[in-house]
Design a protein around this motif. Sequence first.
Motif, mmCIF file in Angstrom:
data_model
loop_
_atom_site.group_PDB
_atom_site.id
_atom_site.type_symbol
_atom_site.label_atom_id
_atom_site.label_comp_id
_atom_site.label_asym_id
_atom_site.label_seq_id
_atom_site.Cartn_x
_atom_site.Cartn_y
_atom_site.Cartn_z
ATOM 1 N N ASN A 1 0.838 -1.200 0.000
ATOM 2 C CA ASN A 1 0.000 0.000 0.000
ATOM 3 C C ASN A 1 0.874 1.251 0.000
ATOM 4 O OD1 ASN A 1 -2.691 1.452 0.596
ATOM 5 N ND2 ASN A 1 -1.296 2.203 2.179
ATOM 6 N N ASN A 2 1.954 1.220 0.757
ATOM 7 C CA ASN A 2 2.835 2.385 0.805
ATOM 8 C C ASN A 2 3.375 2.703 -0.583
ATOM 9 O OD1 ASN A 2 4.256 4.383 2.545
ATOM 10 N ND2 ASN A 2 6.030 3.425 1.594
ATOM 11 N N GLU A 3 3.833 1.673 -1.268
ATOM 12 C CA GLU A 3 4.371 1.908 -2.615
ATOM 13 C C GLU A 3 3.277 2.425 -3.553
ATOM 14 O OE1 GLU A 3 7.235 -0.761 -4.107
ATOM 15 O OE2 GLU A 3 7.003 -0.102 -6.182
ATOM 16 N N LEU A 4 2.097 1.863 -3.413
ATOM 17 C CA LEU A 4 0.981 2.313 -4.246
ATOM 18 C C LEU A 4 0.722 3.811 -4.036
ATOM 19 C CD1 LEU A 4 -1.581 1.687 -6.050
ATOM 20 C CD2 LEU A 4 -2.813 1.482 -3.870
ATOM 21 N N MET A 5 0.699 4.230 -2.771
ATOM 22 C CA MET A 5 0.392 5.641 -2.484
ATOM 23 C C MET A 5 1.519 6.560 -2.969
ATOM 24 S SD MET A 5 -2.611 5.692 -1.230
ATOM 25 C CE MET A 5 -3.093 7.013 -0.121
ATOM 26 N N VAL A 6 2.755 6.139 -2.747
ATOM 27 C CA VAL A 6 3.887 6.956 -3.207
ATOM 28 C C VAL A 6 3.827 7.102 -4.724
ATOM 29 C CG1 VAL A 6 6.396 6.954 -3.501
ATOM 30 C CG2 VAL A 6 5.410 6.447 -1.260
ATOM 31 N N ARG A 7 3.592 5.995 -5.395
ATOM 32 C CA ARG A 7 3.562 6.043 -6.860
ATOM 33 C C ARG A 7 2.352 6.811 -7.378
ATOM 34 N NH1 ARG A 7 7.471 3.388 -9.335
ATOM 35 N NH2 ARG A 7 8.586 1.747 -8.210
ATOM 36 N N THR A 8 1.242 6.695 -6.681
ATOM 37 C CA THR A 8 0.039 7.408 -7.130
ATOM 38 C C THR A 8 0.250 8.916 -7.032
ATOM 39 O OG1 THR A 8 -1.303 5.575 -6.339
ATOM 40 C CG2 THR A 8 -2.458 7.616 -6.820
ATOM 41 N N ARG A 9 0.831 9.346 -5.907
ATOM 42 C CA ARG A 9 1.075 10.781 -5.771
ATOM 43 C C ARG A 9 2.044 11.265 -6.849
ATOM 44 N NH1 ARG A 9 0.892 9.523 -0.150
ATOM 45 N NH2 ARG A 9 3.153 9.262 -0.105
ATOM 46 N N ALA A 10 3.071 10.459 -7.136
ATOM 47 C CA ALA A 10 4.037 10.847 -8.164
ATOM 48 C C ALA A 10 3.355 10.911 -9.536
ATOM 49 C CB ALA A 10 5.204 9.859 -8.186
ATOM 50 N N ARG A 11 2.461 9.957 -9.794
ATOM 51 C CA ARG A 11 1.741 9.956 -11.083
ATOM 52 C C ARG A 11 0.862 11.189 -11.202
ATOM 53 N NH1 ARG A 11 -2.270 6.137 -12.697
ATOM 54 N NH2 ARG A 11 -2.316 5.300 -10.580
ATOM 55 N N LYS A 12 0.261 11.553 -10.076
ATOM 56 C CA LYS A 12 -0.601 12.741 -10.074
ATOM 57 C C LYS A 12 0.194 13.968 -10.512
ATOM 58 C CE LYS A 12 -1.675 14.964 -6.141
ATOM 59 N NZ LYS A 12 -2.344 15.347 -4.892
ATOM 60 N N ILE A 13 1.379 14.124 -9.929
ATOM 61 C CA ILE A 13 2.199 15.301 -10.269
ATOM 62 C C ILE A 13 2.692 15.213 -11.707
ATOM 63 C CG2 ILE A 13 4.240 16.667 -9.647
ATOM 64 C CD1 ILE A 13 1.859 16.612 -7.559
ATOM 65 N N ALA A 14 3.161 14.037 -12.092
ATOM 66 C CA ALA A 14 3.658 13.878 -13.466
ATOM 67 C C ALA A 14 2.548 14.180 -14.474
ATOM 68 C CB ALA A 14 4.194 12.459 -13.665
ATOM 69 N N GLY A 15 1.327 13.860 -14.094
ATOM 70 C CA GLY A 15 0.199 14.039 -15.007
ATOM 71 C C GLY A 15 -0.114 15.500 -15.322
ATOM 72 N N ILE A 16 0.405 16.387 -14.503
ATOM 73 C CA ILE A 16 0.157 17.816 -14.754
ATOM 74 C C ILE A 16 0.762 18.227 -16.097
ATOM 75 C CG2 ILE A 16 0.586 20.157 -13.862
ATOM 76 C CD1 ILE A 16 0.615 18.883 -11.036
ATOM 77 N N ALA A 17 1.765 17.465 -16.538
ATOM 78 C CA ALA A 17 2.418 17.766 -17.828
ATOM 79 C C ALA A 17 1.401 17.828 -18.960
ATOM 80 C CB ALA A 17 3.499 16.729 -18.115
ATOM 81 N N ARG A 18 0.314 17.089 -18.818
ATOM 82 C CA ARG A 18 -0.727 17.096 -19.869
ATOM 83 C C ARG A 18 -1.215 18.494 -20.195
ATOM 84 N NH1 ARG A 18 -3.003 12.867 -16.750
ATOM 85 N NH2 ARG A 18 -4.085 14.563 -15.702
ATOM 86 N N GLU A 19 -1.265 19.345 -19.199
ATOM 87 C CA GLU A 19 -1.824 20.669 -19.475
ATOM 88 C C GLU A 19 -0.763 21.776 -19.558
ATOM 89 O OE1 GLU A 19 -3.864 22.850 -16.185
ATOM 90 O OE2 GLU A 19 -4.423 20.809 -15.592
ATOM 91 N N ILE A 20 0.504 21.364 -19.571
ATOM 92 C CA ILE A 20 1.559 22.366 -19.734
ATOM 93 C C ILE A 20 1.691 22.677 -21.222
ATOM 94 C CG2 ILE A 20 4.036 22.782 -19.514
ATOM 95 C CD1 ILE A 20 4.008 21.129 -16.988
ATOM 96 N N PRO A 21 1.651 23.956 -21.591
ATOM 97 C CA PRO A 21 1.737 24.297 -23.013
ATOM 98 C C PRO A 21 3.068 23.834 -23.612
ATOM 99 C CG PRO A 21 1.539 26.284 -21.620
ATOM 100 C CD PRO A 21 1.534 25.111 -20.708
ATOM 101 N N PRO A 22 3.071 23.566 -24.917
ATOM 102 C CA PRO A 22 4.307 23.109 -25.565
ATOM 103 C C PRO A 22 5.423 24.151 -25.412
ATOM 104 C CG PRO A 22 2.455 23.152 -27.121
ATOM 105 C CD PRO A 22 1.948 23.701 -25.830
ATOM 106 N N CYS A 23 6.667 23.695 -25.384
ATOM 107 C CA CYS A 23 7.810 24.618 -25.294
ATOM 108 C C CYS A 23 7.883 25.466 -26.550
ATOM 109 C CB CYS A 23 9.135 23.865 -25.239
ATOM 110 S SG CYS A 23 9.271 22.730 -23.929
ATOM 111 N N GLN A 24 8.182 26.720 -26.345
ATOM 112 C CA GLN A 24 8.372 27.614 -27.489
ATOM 113 C C GLN A 24 9.867 27.685 -27.793
ATOM 114 O OE1 GLN A 24 5.936 29.436 -28.984
ATOM 115 N NE2 GLN A 24 4.291 28.701 -27.650
ATOM 116 N N ILE A 25 10.199 27.460 -29.066
ATOM 117 C CA ILE A 25 11.596 27.672 -29.453
ATOM 118 C C ILE A 25 11.694 29.062 -30.061
ATOM 119 C CG2 ILE A 25 13.490 26.924 -30.939
ATOM 120 C CD1 ILE A 25 12.252 24.110 -30.870
#
Lengths: 332, 631
Positions: free
Chosen positions: B499-523
């Motif tokens: 359960n501990n690993e599940l919760m740690v990984r879930t929280r990390a996935r939540k944060i990583a998932g924010i990338a979905r709404e980050i606008p593309p990098c501008q060159i």
Amino acid sequence: MATALTRKDFVSDQEVRWCPGCGDYAILAQVQKVMPEFGIPRENIVFISGIGCSSRFPYYMNTYGFHTIHGRAPAIATGLKVTRPELDVWVVTGDGDGLSIGGNHLIHCLRRNVDLKILLFNNRIYGLTKGQYSPTSEVGKITKSTPAGSVDYPFNPITVALGAHASFVCRTVDVEQKHLGDMLKRAHAHRGASYIEILQNCNIFNDGAFNELSDKQIKADYQLVLEHGKPLIFGKNRNKGIRMNGQRAEVVELGNGITEKDLVVHDETNLALAFMLANFEPPLPTPIGVFYAVERPTFEEAVNKQLEEAKAKQGPGDLQSLLNRGDTWVVN
Amino acid sequence: MALPPEAAGHAAQSSALGGATRKSGERVESVVIRFAGDSGDGMQLAGMQFTAESALAGNDIATLPDFPAEIRAPAGTIAGVSGFQINFSSDEVFTAGDEPNVLVAMNPAALKANIDDMPPNGVIIIDREAFTEANLKRAGYTSNPLTDHSLDKYQVIQVDVTKLTTRALHDSGLNNRAVFRCRNMFVLGMISWLYQRPIESTIKWLEGRFKRTPELLNANLKALKAGYNYGETTELFTSSYEVPAARIVPGTYRNITGNSATALGFVAAAVKAGRPLFLGSYPITPASDVLHELAGYKNFPVYTFQAEDEIAGVSAAVGAAFGGAIGVTTTSGPGMNLKAEAIGLAVKTELPIVITDIQRAGPSTGMPTKPEQADLLMAMYGRHGESPLPIIAAATPADCFDCAYEAVRIAVKYMTPVILLTDGQLANGAEPWLLPDVNKLPEIKVNFRTDPEGFMPYIRDPETLSRPWAIPGTPGLEHRIGGLSSEDLTGNVSYSPANNELMVRTRARKIAGIAREIPPCQIFGDETGGPLVVVGWGSTFGSIREAVKQLREKGKRVSHIHLRYLNPLPSDLAEKLRRFEKVMVAEMNMGQLLKLIRAEYLIDAIGCNKIQGRPFKVSELTNRITRALEG
Ligand code: SF4
């Protein structure tokens, strides 16, 4: 509806995990017992704790609860209470949590007079970390971290609170169920920071630390129960009292010309008296009860009043005009 | 933001005043002025008012205040010198400028502290009377620079500022000390004339500031006008100069510092969220101004809590967030260290707060008034256990508004603490800010859980993985949260390894998932790739963009990617970096983003670093980039 609540409504579904025989059980039971008497809906009650044996408390209360980090419960509770003054916020802490690592937050929340009910479980030892001396352990205490005896001079939890000008300061004992209940009720009725030192037996690491005050055979001779407006009398036969001899308190026996009139009468609003009582050492008895209780404005009242005044004066905040404030210019 | 003089490449180059020939009202494109004096000389005020005048004149501007490290350094010493630099231009401005065209030095210490930054032929305006033997000694001069020819390569203009101010105020009834304090207005008037700035805004400002002390108001107004008239009538300046208005996006503007913008961004976000704002903070340089500013917005409502320490500041914010307020805390590096444990609690209990680190030069007390970017890895990893959280960094003073707002939006949407990074340069620097239309700000939706049916503290939104915000006072949702490892869904204390690993990984996935709404990098530069891209974050934006722009104008193939989101990083970053043969990461630290990029993407990036408590000069960057392109 709220008045229909019973003790059981405050018992959570979590298994209580203190050591068998721990004084914490008695405190939990009494808190759960008096809670319904306050007539406050469960959802408006919040228990916030730090770290330590006592700080497991919120898990066992079927209210809102927040088991936070070591020593910080008063600060976290302050943020909650100021923004949600309608909530009934309790802080559960211990001698290590509240007087060592979190001493700073405790004194500041007392001086600010945040309307929090603070239960400080004092067992004079670190229980959760398995038996090191605490800031309330007596000098010479032999523990795992002080094999040659502690050389630290201890804090007196009552004078710490009085020194911070806490507006309500009392002491009680885990096994004194009726007294404990009375103190909880007094503390709850008080508007402002209410500080209850609860002498709590840790039967694993510091058993019997408060024996004189809890042993039915002898306690009457060691315990002085403070009552506002009443003379300071104690003893099994209620035949001993406290008299002033010059500027010092002394124990006298009633009779032989000494009457109640010669004794000190307790006054909860007298800070100097509270300090004196808090500093009683044998042969003087150990006072329990309310040392000090005065009314002064609470922190969250004062803060919210300023907010209301600002609103009355400036109107509710208008974001666009805030952003557009000051020297602006238009580019076409 | 700033186009430095050498970029202008024209008039500004040939004369430090901004123009080559001495014609009246000559047009120049871009000028950098540094006001410097003793802390008590009011140079910050003079600089800020000159900034306001320039903004009203329609220039694009960038400023860089330089505060003395010691508040009570002895008068006349180098340690007590306070400076304010402004770059104003008819073109887009990216930085406050590398080198001043004009240095105003109110005393020998101010001259000594700043002379190394002056280019040959730069104009130095000094108050002659301040160069007394005693003052020279305090500044550490062994001979008088006004007579020993050490200033021969500059254009030194000696003005009797003290005498002229005293003369103008002879009938003011003020004592010598009060008269002396009006010198800054005389200088401001003089420089305002020199660059044809309208002084009406300064007059209005003085009227407000000295509303209750008419004698001080009159004295300051007199000094200001005397300085202006002095510029006009004297022969010292053979010409005044005009910096035409810049071509700027249409709209309503005001000047704003980074700290002000940060404060306003928080207020705006709280208003949009429909929740009170709660700031828990402990005074620390250079963050305190956010506390000061927010303390004035009580009617919104905004709660400001000056806590007993840094830990209580963030802890109270956590408590406020538990109760449903927008909880924020502001600090600088040393305070960040202290807040780490409470931030970890917010990570674990998934409560939305924003922690603002207004970075300053460290380690330890370091240089409190100077900027640095060395807290990035602390923001990323400076907590025990696996505790990822989103990190956003502001690029310019005005961008602090958008970043503060965005930080709150993400915190609330994902139920997570968010770290907002700015720095001392952004905090006190100012630029024109296109006022946003509040109706067009992104939505911040607060959905408190109210339905007890099926409620569990850690039941998650399938898309964002955020847990419900269930605040005390809601019937039927009574529950307990805490720092102990907790069971999925119920939140009950649990020591189950899986359960501990599940919760740690879930929280990390939540944060990583924010990338979905980050606008593309501008060159900025070569969209499809090229020999070199410079990657930066935070306040280095202006210098890097300017350097890259200048080099591209000279035909060099260098590009720029600026990162606002540092955790998670934009999902297209790796692919875009790989379009380039070389990746250079420029930052005011020893290579912290560099490490992240190398570790994340196995890209063999190179660093470009400066740890001097000072922003990159554009010329430093162009040199480094040129070498990288050659090497
Ligand atoms: S260690 Fe002591 S205080 Fe802690 S639960 Fe056991 S008996 Fe109680």
